[in-house]
Design an enzyme around this catalytic site. Structure first.
Site, PDB file in Angstrom:
ATOM      1  N   ARG A   1      -2.831 -31.197 -27.065  1.00  0.00           N
ATOM      2  CA  ARG A   1      -1.546 -31.370 -26.015  1.00  0.00           C
ATOM      3  C   ARG A   1      -2.092 -30.882 -24.677  1.00  0.00           C
ATOM      4  NH1 ARG A   1       3.952 -30.165 -29.250  1.00  0.00           N
ATOM      5  NH2 ARG A   1       3.306 -31.022 -31.329  1.00  0.00           N
TER       6      ARG A   1
ATOM      7  N   ASP B   1      -1.389 -29.956 -21.022  1.00  0.00           N
ATOM      8  CA  ASP B   1      -0.147 -29.780 -20.098  1.00  0.00           C
ATOM      9  C   ASP B   1      -0.243 -30.781 -19.038  1.00  0.00           C
ATOM     10  OD1 ASP B   1       0.380 -27.449 -21.734  1.00  0.00           O
ATOM     11  OD2 ASP B   1      -0.450 -26.022 -20.099  1.00  0.00           O
TER      12      ASP B   1
ATOM     13  N   TYR C   1     -13.305 -25.569 -22.102  1.00  0.00           N
ATOM     14  CA  TYR C   1     -12.413 -25.937 -20.758  1.00  0.00           C
ATOM     15  C   TYR C   1     -13.182 -25.400 -19.521  1.00  0.00           C
ATOM     16  CZ  TYR C   1      -8.015 -27.234 -23.175  1.00  0.00           C
ATOM     17  OH  TYR C   1      -7.102 -27.858 -24.047  1.00  0.00           O
TER      18      TYR C   1
ATOM     19  N   ARG D   1      -5.069 -20.780 -18.911  1.00  0.00           N
ATOM     20  CA  ARG D   1      -4.643 -20.604 -17.710  1.00  0.00           C
ATOM     21  C   ARG D   1      -4.120 -19.118 -17.700  1.00  0.00           C
ATOM     22  NH1 ARG D   1      -0.321 -25.317 -17.380  1.00  0.00           N
ATOM     23  NH2 ARG D   1       0.507 -24.128 -15.569  1.00  0.00           N
TER      24      ARG D   1
END
Lengths: 244, 244
Positions: free
Chosen positions: A50, A52, A110, A197
């Site tokens: 999922r 963001d 990422y 993050r």
């Protein structure tokens, strides 16, 4: 019945993330609707994760089962013809009927991009985080080493998230600099909610001297979200690859 | 009276180019209005060139004269506070009262970016030209050599443009490739209308084998716009530096 795996690139700027929601536009909904308009079937598109709101992807994966006779490779162009230009199917292929994009993923990569200069940035501003205070890249590189390995990442997870285990293994955390562009690449077997993050937010605190590189170890041990740095903005984050 | 020089970055996607027009939003108008709102003077903002609709800039220059007492360096932040996030003043400085952004420019550097892959591109699609047929980079590099030097570029100018002379000197024309990204860097003492975009369109025709590298010489000699390739889309073009 066949199982089709998709690799998807998307610009997440306009979307409320991947996962379907009431009253919010999501990537899952848009891609599902595109597939439904081609196959005329009820489609359940299973995403690898999922992402963001505002997060981008160059290699998101998803899969769906279908009775359609369309050759697997042809789904790419067929679906692309129904998609807006901020979502692109890069590849479509048939996979084992039991393949599951989320359960079978063994890791993800990422990349987080920071533009570190005083002046704001106009070109490409939706894909980077503009940070104006000077960052010490050497301190950030030293700090990054402490994240590598198997750790409890409770301090780097949004508080109140429910997960079976907060232990994850980071296999790579690189901080690279090219002119005013900082690229932080993170590879792990899985990620907790907001984990990348918050790691980036913490590395930024290291870069401005607010946190010492060697303090990362204690922040991990503390299992206390308040000890880590802030959550860096979504726009700088991009899911580049899902590993199987 | 002081003369203030600005260096401007902008994302040209939403604008009808630099130059003010009736009934169309332009970068000149937006920046001028921002300066007027700070100085409360009538401002005539002189730009170094007229970029086309959709063309971007990382180093556009402009200048204006003012009676305002604001320190030259402070204009940057003052103007930025009045600008939308797709236009950024990178630098403001006082220059000689006779300085003119357009007349005194001795050259410009443009970069054109092509993404050469079959699949469309979602991330950063406003800043590149997606070209799906395979381009032969070696042929394009060979062709680029013929452009270097002082030539009559009539074949590479939009037909019907009025200029005193169609002779320009290209000092650099580099074609570089990094994965699926092609970057074409062009430096010249000046450019005719659509010149970079027609050079790129012609290099693309070379890359697909439609034009041979050595034919560039004859295309230049012919002074015939129809002999050159098409005009590549504006979105791939970025003005990176204006030389003085």
């Amino acid at each position: 019945m066949r199982n089709i795996k998709l690799i998807i690139e998307y610009d997440g700027t306009k979307y409320s993330g991947w996962q379907k929601q009431n009253n919010a536009l999501t990537i899952q909904e848009v891609v599902e609707n595109a597939i439904v308009s081609i196959t005329n079937e009820n489609i359940n598109l299973i995403g690898s994760s999922r992402t963001d709101a505002g997060v981008h992807a160059k290699g998101f994966t998803a899969n769906f089962t279908t009775e359609s006779k369309i050759p697997a490779q042809k789904f790419r162009e067929a679906i692309n013809s129904k998609l807006p230009n901020d979502i692109v199917i890069l590849k479509s292929e048939e996979v084992d009927i039991n393949f599951h994009s989320r359960y079978h993923s063994t890791g993800k990569i990422y990349v987080y991009t920071i533009i570190n200069r005083y002046e704001p940035i106009a070109i490409g501003r939706d894909y980077v985080y503009h940070y104006k205070n000077k960052l010490d890249i050497e301190l950030m590189k030293r700090a990054s080493k402490y994240f590598i390995g198997k750790h409890d990442f409770t301090s780097f997870m949004k508080k109140g998230s429910s997960v079976k285990t907060t232990v994850r293994t980071i296999t790579r955390l690189d901080v690279q600099k090219e002119n005013d562009k900082l690229t932080i690449t993170v590879s792990a077997d899985g990620f907790l909610y907001n984990m990348v993050r918050i790691i980036v937010g913490t590395l930024i605190d290291v870069g401005i001297g607010k946190i010492k590189p060697e303090e990362i170890r204690n922040i991990l041990y503390s299992k206390d979200r308040t000890k880590a740095g802030g959550c860096a903005p979504a726009c700088g984050l991009c899911l580049v690859e899902v590993l199987y």
